[in-house]
Design a protein around this motif. Structure first.
Motif, mmCIF file in Angstrom:
data_model
loop_
_atom_site.group_PDB
_atom_site.id
_atom_site.type_symbol
_atom_site.label_atom_id
_atom_site.label_comp_id
_atom_site.label_asym_id
_atom_site.label_seq_id
_atom_site.Cartn_x
_atom_site.Cartn_y
_atom_site.Cartn_z
ATOM 1 N N GLY A 100 -7.505 0.692 -3.076
ATOM 2 C CA GLY A 100 -6.308 1.527 -3.019
ATOM 3 C C GLY A 100 -6.382 2.658 -4.023
ATOM 4 O O GLY A 100 -7.337 2.761 -4.791
ATOM 5 N N TYR A 112 -1.755 3.985 -1.837
ATOM 6 C CA TYR A 112 -2.262 2.865 -1.053
ATOM 7 C C TYR A 112 -2.448 1.681 -1.986
ATOM 8 O O TYR A 112 -3.089 1.806 -3.025
ATOM 9 C CB TYR A 112 -3.620 3.194 -0.443
ATOM 10 C CG TYR A 112 -3.599 4.350 0.526
ATOM 11 C CD1 TYR A 112 -3.117 4.180 1.819
ATOM 12 C CD2 TYR A 112 -4.067 5.595 0.146
ATOM 13 C CE1 TYR A 112 -3.099 5.230 2.711
ATOM 14 C CE2 TYR A 112 -4.056 6.654 1.034
ATOM 15 C CZ TYR A 112 -3.575 6.474 2.314
ATOM 16 O OH TYR A 112 -3.565 7.519 3.192
ATOM 17 N N GLU A 173 -3.726 -0.764 6.362
ATOM 18 C CA GLU A 173 -3.275 0.521 5.832
ATOM 19 C C GLU A 173 -4.400 1.350 5.232
ATOM 20 O O GLU A 173 -4.355 2.565 5.252
ATOM 21 C CB GLU A 173 -2.160 0.296 4.806
ATOM 22 C CG GLU A 173 -0.814 0.106 5.479
ATOM 23 C CD GLU A 173 0.029 -0.933 4.772
ATOM 24 O OE1 GLU A 173 0.205 -0.805 3.553
ATOM 25 O OE2 GLU A 173 0.501 -1.879 5.447
ATOM 26 N N THR A 174 -5.415 0.686 4.666
ATOM 27 C CA THR A 174 -6.506 1.477 4.074
ATOM 28 C C THR A 174 -7.752 1.468 4.970
ATOM 29 O O THR A 174 -8.765 2.040 4.600
ATOM 30 C CB THR A 174 -6.903 0.955 2.671
ATOM 31 O OG1 THR A 174 -7.542 -0.307 2.805
ATOM 32 C CG2 THR A 174 -5.703 0.825 1.755
#
Lengths: 294, 250
Positions: A100, A112, A173-174
């Motif tokens: 992140g 993130y 999400e990443t």
């Protein structure tokens, strides 16, 4: 080719040892190794381990986001510019996909949370520090004739255990891919010895296990709870002086066999594993699981 | 009314005190907002999306400290920012002391009593706790400090009508009429008091901050309760025996 984003959680157990070096200095304590004096154990921050992984990627020419350029700390924009404008940060930087980042550019800041998180590491043995004065050939002042004198602190011997998690839900999400995790596995095995600087020489990874679960909601908890360091000689100073008791770990993982899909692992040949009082081979101890050596 | 009860355990914790800036100091117990965030993570609510659904009004939370702890101070590198702009464009770093909570027995542990008033949330949370599964990983205040839940079950609780009680959990100091410490038991007490956030608004600003006390030696605190404590203090037989020990929602 479409890359496969991970859809399963993992839990990581990672041990390495440090002999006459400084695993992680505390900047506010004259760079002494971080210590928990209450228990006389050595500590290593999560950031230190992430740095090893990042530097390892950097050395291999894999772009990373959290880095210096030509030895200088620069603004995030410069890092992005160095790989080209208008890039997709997640696509480009493996460390953002893993750990992140906060990306404070293009008008809006994006944050993130990394799918891979390490807890602070700690030594399984009591650790003593060695203190020495060192001299430098450089003077601290133009007028001075002699070099500067500094302090140098090292651990005599520290057997350090880390735990980590990989969250598939956060990976969405990443866009953390299976290939990225394979890279992480490799880096955990190879990064530390390759990053040997003056203060970091003498550290070797001893055992790495990434226990992959069957889904994206299972995390069984810190695997360090199930290992024990046996000190074969009092005040160990080298790997031959210790053994790692994995009896409870073997039992715990077998109890939870239904939720485990696979174990990715690395074991150093010099580390002696003990199960039920007997010296065992890693493959024998965990033979009922699907294993993949990294 | 039934509370869901589970234990939280982790190696280390850092529950950032909201009123500090140049040092990252930690509370000795998780504030209500931390537990609220963990419940949200278990259920899979996205960041900043749940402050209303899981507010103090809608989700009752009581926390009991079950492991004795000590603090370690380690210095870490943070971004140095004196303006908002510098947060977005960091120039330099600064070393900040970080307080980390560690346990004498090797881990940090708390017993949590929760009661979501919404039935759907209640049953979903119950199912998740039972299976030990969580949508997002849960942690003790800071992402590296992973934590796990151990579900103890669902327990019948009733409101405590008496004015005197031994409070097992972190106690809202506003509910105390008088602390009635007997000398004999008082000698083993180490009462701690701190101001902790209780609730967030939609922008993650603390809307309610209260003063709480707890005992670092894990003893119940015997108090005479104020009349305002009526709907805040509950008796759960299984966690009390016959000793009239109660939990207090934060």
């Amino acid at each position: 080719m479409e890359k496969k984003i991970i859809d399963k959680n993992s839990e990581i157990l990672f041990t390495y040892d440090a002999k006459l070096c400084n695993p992680n200095g505390d900047p506010d304590e004259e760079n002494r190794p971080r210590m928990d004096w209450e228990k006389e154990i050595n500590l290593v921050s999560d950031v230190r381990v992430k740095r090893y992984i990042r530097d390892y990627a950097d050395d291999q020419g894999i772009p990373i986001y959290v880095r210096k350029i030509e030895g200088k700390s620069v603004k995030p924009e410069e890092v992005i510019k160095s790989v080209g404008e208008d890039i997709d940060e997640l696509e480009t930087f493996i460390d953002i996909r893993l750990f992140g980042a906060t990306i404070p550019i293009k008008k809006e800041t994006r944050t993130y949370i990394g799918p891979v998180q390490f807890n602070w590491g700690y030594s399984l043995n009591k650790v003593e520090l060695l203190e020495a004065s060192i001299t430098s050939h450089f003077a601290s002042d133009e007028k001075k004739q002699q070099g500067a004198i500094g302090k140098d602190y090292r651990v005599k011997y520290s057997f350090i255990a880390f735990s980590g998690i990989v969250s598939a839900r956060r990976a969405k999400e990443t866009r953390l891919t299976e290939d990225d995790l394979k890279f992480l596995d490799r880096a955990m095995k190879e990064a530390i010895p390759l990053q040997a600087t003056r203060s970091k020489i003498g550290q070797y990874p001893r055992l790495y296990m990434r226990v992959e679960y069957v889904d994206d909601k299972t995390l069984l908890g810190d695997l360090r709870d199930y290992i024990k360091l046996i000190e074969v000689v009092e005040k160990p100073r080298k790997i031959e002086d210790v053994q790692l008791d994995i009896t409870a770990l073997v039992e715990f993982l077998h109890k939870n066999k239904d939720v485990i899909s696979k174990i990715y692992y690395f074991k150093h040949p010099d580390l002696c594993l003990v199960c039920d009082g007997n010296v065992v081979d890693f493959k024998d101890a965990f033979g009922t699981f699907e294993l993949e050596e990294v | 009314m039934k509370f869901l009860v589970f234990d939280l355990k982790g190696k280390f914790a850092h529950f950032r005190k909201f009123y500090t800036n140049s040092s990252s100091l930690s509370y000795l117990v998780p504030p209500r907002t931390v537990i609220e965030g963990m419940v949200a993570a278990i259920l899979g609510f996205e960041r900043d999306s749940y402050y209303e659904v899981l507010s103090a009004e809608n989700l009752l939370i009581a926390v009991q400290k079950i492991e004795r702890t000590y603090k370690i101070v380690q210095t870490v590198n943070y971004i140095k920012a004196t303006t908002v702009n510098e947060l977005k464009n960091p120039n330099t770093h600064t070393q900040v002391p970080l307080e980390i909570l560690a346990g004498y027995n090797g881990f940090v542990g708390f017993r949590v009593f929760v009661m979501p008033k919404d039935e759907k949330i209640y049953s979903l949370l119950r199912a998740r706790l039972e299976s030990g599964k969580s949508e997002f990983p849960i942690y003790f205040g800071s992402a590296p400090f992973a934590a796990k839940t151990e579900f103890l079950g669902e327990f019948e609780a009733c409101r405590w009508e008496d004015s005197r009680a031994g409070i097992l959990t972190v106690l809202d100091a506003g509910l105390i009429k008088s602390l009635s410490l007997e000398l004999e038991s008082a000698s083993s007490l180490a009462l701690m008091k701190d101001r902790m956030p209780c609730d967030f608004d939609k922008d993650r600003f603390a809307t309610k901050v209260k003063t709480y006390i707890h005992d670092e030696n894990l003893n119940p605190i015997w108090v005479d309760l104020d009349s305002s404590a009526q709907d805040k203090v509950y008796y759960i037989k299984e966690f009390s025996g016959d000793r009239k020990e109660c939990i207090c929602v934060m």
